[in-house]
Write a protein that holds these residues in place. Structure first.
Motif, PDB file in Angstrom:
ATOM      1  N   VAL A 122       0.857  -1.188   0.000  1.00  0.00           N
ATOM      2  CA  VAL A 122       0.000   0.000   0.000  1.00  0.00           C
ATOM      3  C   VAL A 122       0.891   1.234   0.000  1.00  0.00           C
ATOM      4  N   ASP A 141      -6.333   6.713   1.721  1.00  0.00           N
ATOM      5  CA  ASP A 141      -7.234   7.856   1.534  1.00  0.00           C
ATOM      6  C   ASP A 141      -8.358   7.708   2.552  1.00  0.00           C
ATOM      7  N   SER A 200     -10.311   4.358   0.955  1.00  0.00           N
ATOM      8  CA  SER A 200      -9.656   3.477  -0.014  1.00  0.00           C
ATOM      9  C   SER A 200      -8.158   3.496   0.199  1.00  0.00           C
ATOM     10  N   THR A 260      -4.377   2.902  -1.989  1.00  0.00           N
ATOM     11  CA  THR A 260      -3.734   2.797  -3.294  1.00  0.00           C
ATOM     12  C   THR A 260      -2.604   1.784  -3.208  1.00  0.00           C
ATOM     13  N   THR A 273      -6.563   0.351  -6.722  1.00  0.00           N
ATOM     14  CA  THR A 273      -7.119   0.830  -5.463  1.00  0.00           C
ATOM     15  C   THR A 273      -8.092  -0.193  -4.901  1.00  0.00           C
TER      16      THR A 273
END
Length: 395
Positions: free
Chosen positions: A75, A79, A84, A86, A92
């Motif tokens: 990762v 967010d 979520s 990324t 994602t």
């Protein structure tokens, strides 16, 4: 149709696996575990991998619950607003709840030359690289281990039993966690194995070169292979994602392990800093913290108030070569005392920890919610009050 609740767990170490398995006790929860490697790293056996006496990798299917999704990736950002994460591959993943269990790794050494010429061993790849270096080095090559905590002692004794010439450099003294009486016992074992111990403020490493280690008092210790075991650090993912952290980069949480920024983010293991009073980084606290993190998420899903943590310690197990170990006993709030277990009993306890931790994870995979922990720290609320300058509660 009721929508499944998506829970993402970042980090597939002890705490992350325990949390992921425990979450599967609800049928309406879908769990995704994200980890950069396809295999589980049994970190407390990395010293054996370095010494050539054991392996440190366990297949995830041996310890993960059925139906749990494993994503082999890293990762790069969380967010929190968009719920979520990324991934390094650019993809994602959304979540309803997130468990942050990224663990710890080798500390970034600030000593000149250490990054270039010293070999850390906190990760699988680091330990494998060091093993290759040792295999290529002459049997007579001088080996210097910097850092005399449990890891440094375990690596030094493993290599000494292998016939290596080992020097153990400890600028803060031989494992400061230990009680002086237990420290003397371990010092005798090191001496018996021929390990040269250099300790004290004058033994602080000031530079590492290709073939030597330089100390604060001007001494130069010849070293063809320098091993760096001084300290641990945590990934900076939380800080990079704009989440509140402590000075070491651990995610700041309340006493339920919930992020102070977002009640959908819960931390576990070495990367958690509950109330800015984190527990000692160790496998002892990892499984209970992982279980508690899962319980916090499950409580929030059920609309209940999560419990506060109560995780205690029994001490510290230290391998001292093949079939030898010392178990330093401690209070539940992690203060070492003068008692220890050694000999065959100490070795048996240490060996049982290798299998026991894996068995705990595997059992939780088959019977989620079954794991319990015996050692609880009833004095933590008092220490929190002292840290905050609050008056003790009236009883």
């Amino acid at each position: 149709m009721t929508k499944n609740i998506e829970v993402v767990v970042i980090g597939g170490g002890y705490a992350g696996v325990m949390a992921a398995n425990r979450l599967t006790q609800r049928d309406d929860v879908t769990v995704t575990l994200i980890n950069p490697r396809p295999g589980f790293v049994h970190r407390i056996r990395l010293h054996q991998l370095v010494g050539g006496s054991g392996d440190a990798v366990v297949g995830y299917r041996e310890i993960l619950a059925e139906g749990l999704r494993l994503v082999v990736d890293s990762v790069t950002r969380i967010d929190a607003t968009g719920h979520s994460v990324t991934l390094a591959d650019g993809g994602t993943l959304g979540y309803d709840y997130l468990i942050y269990a990224v663990g710890s790794g080798s500390a970034d050494p600030s000593v000149p030359g250490a990054a270039e010429y010293a070999y850390p061993i906190a990760s699988l790849e680091e330990a494998q690289r060091l093993r290759q270096v040792l295999d290529a080095a002459p049997a007579t090559a001088a080996v210097t281990v910097v850092g005399a905590g449990a890891t440094g002692i375990e690596v030094a004794t493993e290599l000494a039993e292998e016939g290596r010439t080992v020097t153990l450099v400890c600028g803060k003294g031989l494992n400061p966690y230990l009680h002086p009486q237990v420290r003397r016992k371990i010092a005798k074992r090191l001496d018996k194995l021929g390990v040269i111990v250099i300790e004290g403020p004058s033994a602080k490493v000031t530079a590492v070169t290709r073939d030597a280690v330089r100390l604060g008092d001007g001494r130069t210790v010849p070293s063809e292979v320098t091993i760096w075991t001084a300290g641990f650090s945590v990934p900076d993912l939380a800080a990079r994602s704009g989440l509140s952290t402590d000075a070491a980069g651990r995610l700041l949480t309340d006493e339920t392990l919930t992020s102070v920024d977002d009640d959908r983010i819960v931390a576990a293991g070495d990367s958690a800093a509950p109330s800015n009073l984190p527990l000692r980084m160790s496998c002892q606290s990892a499984n209970p913290l992982g279980a508690h993190a899962a319980d916090t998420v499950l409580a929030r899903i059920a609309g209940q108030r999560p419990a506060t943590i109560s995780v205690g310690f029994f001490g510290q197990c230290i391998s001292l070569g093949h079939g030898v170990a010392t178990v330093q006993l401690a209070s539940k709030n992690d203060i070492a005392n003068r008692f220890s277990l050694g000999g065959r009993l100490g070795a048996k306890i240490k060996k049982s920890s290798f299998t026991g931790l894996i068995e705990q994870l595997a059992h939780e995979a088959h019977k989620p919610g079954s794991y319990t922990w015996k050692f609880k720290d009833a004095k933590r609320p008092e220490r929190l009050q002292a840290e905050r300058g609050e008056a003790p509660a009236v009883r």
